[in-house]
Design an enzyme around this catalytic site. Structure first.
Site, short mmCIF file in Angstrom:
data_model
loop_
_atom_site.label_atom_id
_atom_site.label_comp_id
_atom_site.label_asym_id
_atom_site.label_seq_id
_atom_site.Cartn_x
_atom_site.Cartn_y
_atom_site.Cartn_z
N SER A 1 1.01 -1.21 -0.33
CA SER A 1 -0.08 0.02 0.22
C SER A 1 0.79 1.26 -0.03
CB SER A 1 -0.94 0.09 1.25
OG SER A 1 -1.82 -0.96 1.06
N LYS B 1 0.33 3.56 -3.00
CA LYS B 1 -0.81 4.23 -3.33
C LYS B 1 -0.59 5.54 -3.36
CE LYS B 1 -3.88 0.88 -1.05
NZ LYS B 1 -4.66 0.55 0.15
N TYR C 1 -2.97 -2.59 -10.38
CA TYR C 1 -3.14 -2.43 -9.04
C TYR C 1 -2.07 -3.38 -8.21
CZ TYR C 1 -4.56 -2.37 -4.16
OH TYR C 1 -4.44 -2.28 -2.84
N TYR D 1 -5.13 4.81 7.69
CA TYR D 1 -6.45 4.15 7.74
C TYR D 1 -7.27 4.76 8.85
CZ TYR D 1 -3.95 1.20 4.41
OH TYR D 1 -3.16 0.82 3.32
N VAL E 1 1.31 -3.85 3.95
CA VAL E 1 1.26 -5.14 4.45
C VAL E 1 2.65 -5.92 3.99
CG1 VAL E 1 -1.21 -5.38 4.74
CG2 VAL E 1 -0.08 -6.25 2.71
N1 GLN Z 1 -2.06 -5.47 -1.89
C1 GLN Z 1 -2.63 -5.12 -0.60
C2 GLN Z 1 -4.11 -5.16 -0.86
O1 GLN Z 1 -4.67 -4.83 -1.54
C3 GLN Z 1 -2.38 -3.78 -0.04
C4 GLN Z 1 -2.91 -3.59 1.38
C5 GLN Z 1 -1.76 -2.75 2.34
O2 GLN Z 1 -0.62 -2.93 2.17
N2 GLN Z 1 -2.56 -2.43 3.19
O3 GLN Z 1 -4.76 -6.00 -0.17
#
Ligand code: GLN
Length: 314
Positions: A60, A63, A186, A238, A256
């Site tokens: 993430s 993003k 993505y 978040y 993650v």
């Molecule tokens: N690729 C992961 C997902 O879409 C990214 C989530 C994250 O790093 N919080 O679930």
């Protein structure tokens, strides 16, 4: 600076709280002991300790940088029409939160908004769009970056929740019918391989107004740096974003894969890697490191209030 990060490394290395992400099966193969801390100043000085060369997937943390590409390719108004900038107070993979009236995802940091943002990278074909994305990431880190194919395939074959989110947005015409292409992009952006050092260079590039302080290459037009940092500040963690802003006071993003970056505008970038995650999917050691660096170095963005007032003589 070097002594400080070594002290933090040794203090937090024994922490065994948290667990590896396993909803993307490949991520469960990470070494829970890995731990790297990197700092890069806005002038390009680098300080590091631990596993700073260990590669992991950016997840993430990609993003906000893809949001930057969307802003550059489509402009602020068009991007705002497709993706909001309002915090949700929900988890990253929350499925139900599309704005009732506009059907927009709330912000580009939650998965719904990030998938809609991946749809806003210019290019005539999926390969063009992936090349554009990789070129921009290369400008941020100062060298080529590539996806980890195993992680990409692992997420692609198990990412049913993200697929459901994308189809819900297709239902509301917020993304086009090429759902699989958008999701592939993505998943590819999430599987880019980076190190804590790369994250610190990316953060330092933002701290330096969009120009990589090592190479002098501009990764993001100056006018969009503040947009990117604003959404990272309000939405980057978040449902922990408010407390983070209060305690640490730095725009930051977690992934993650175990990475985290934080930006002290005009001053420095922080990159941390440690794959043991809390229940929100954020690295436990990285949170501690950023919290302590912010307080020890006085990095909270609102810590300046007093000195500004006294300089103006009031
Ligand atoms: N690729 C992961 C997902 O879409 C990214 C989530 C994250 O790093 N919080 O679930």
């Amino acid at each position: 600076m070097q002594e400080l990060i070594e002290e933090l490394y040794h203090r937090y290395l024994p922490i065994r709280e948290g667990k590896l992400a396993d909803y993307i099966p490949e991520l469960a193969k990470a070494n829970p002991d890995s731990f790297g801390i990197s700092l890069v100043t806005a002038q390009g000085q680098c300080y590091e300790v631990g596993d700073c060369g260990r590669k992991f997937t950016i997840q993430s943390i990609s993003k906000p940088f893809v949001y930057g590409i969307a802003l550059e390719d489509f402009g602020r108004e068009e991007v705002l029409r497709r993706v909001g900038v309002e915090p949700t107070g929900d988890a990253f993979n929350s499925i139900i939160r599309l704005d009732e009236a506009s059907k927009r995802p709330y912000n580009p940091m939650v998965n719904a908004g990030a998938i809609a943002t991946s749809n806003l990278i210019a290019g005539a074909s999926p390969a063009d769009r992936l090349n554009r994305l990789m070129a921009v990431f290369a400008a941020y880190v100062g060298h080529e970056v590539n996806p980890d194919m195993a992680v990409f395939l692992s997420e692609r074959s198990t990412g049913h929740r993200n697929r459901a989110i994308a189809h819900l947005m297709l239902n509301f015409r917020m993304i086009g019918p090429n759902v699989d292409e958008i999701l592939d992009l993505y998943f590819q952006q999430c599987s880019l391989l980076v190190t804590s050092s790369d994250l610190a260079w990316m953060a330092a590039t933002l701290a330096n107004g969009g120009v990589n302080p090592g190479s002098g290459v501009r990764a993001l037009p100056r006018q969009y740096v503040r947009d990117l940092l604003s959404v990272m500040f309000t939405c980057g963690l978040y449902d922990f974003s408010g407390e983070w802003a209060y305690r640490v006071g730095l725009p930051a993003k977690s992934g993650v894969g175990g990475g985290m970056l934080a930006v002290a505008p005009g001053r420095l970038g922080i990159g941390v890697y440690s794959p043991l995650l809390d229940e929100r999917g954020t690295s436990v050691r990285a949170i501690r490191v950023c919290q302590e660096l912010s307080s020890r170095l006085g990095l909270h963005v609102f810590d300046q209030t007093e000195s500004i007032l006294s300089e103006s003589g009031s």
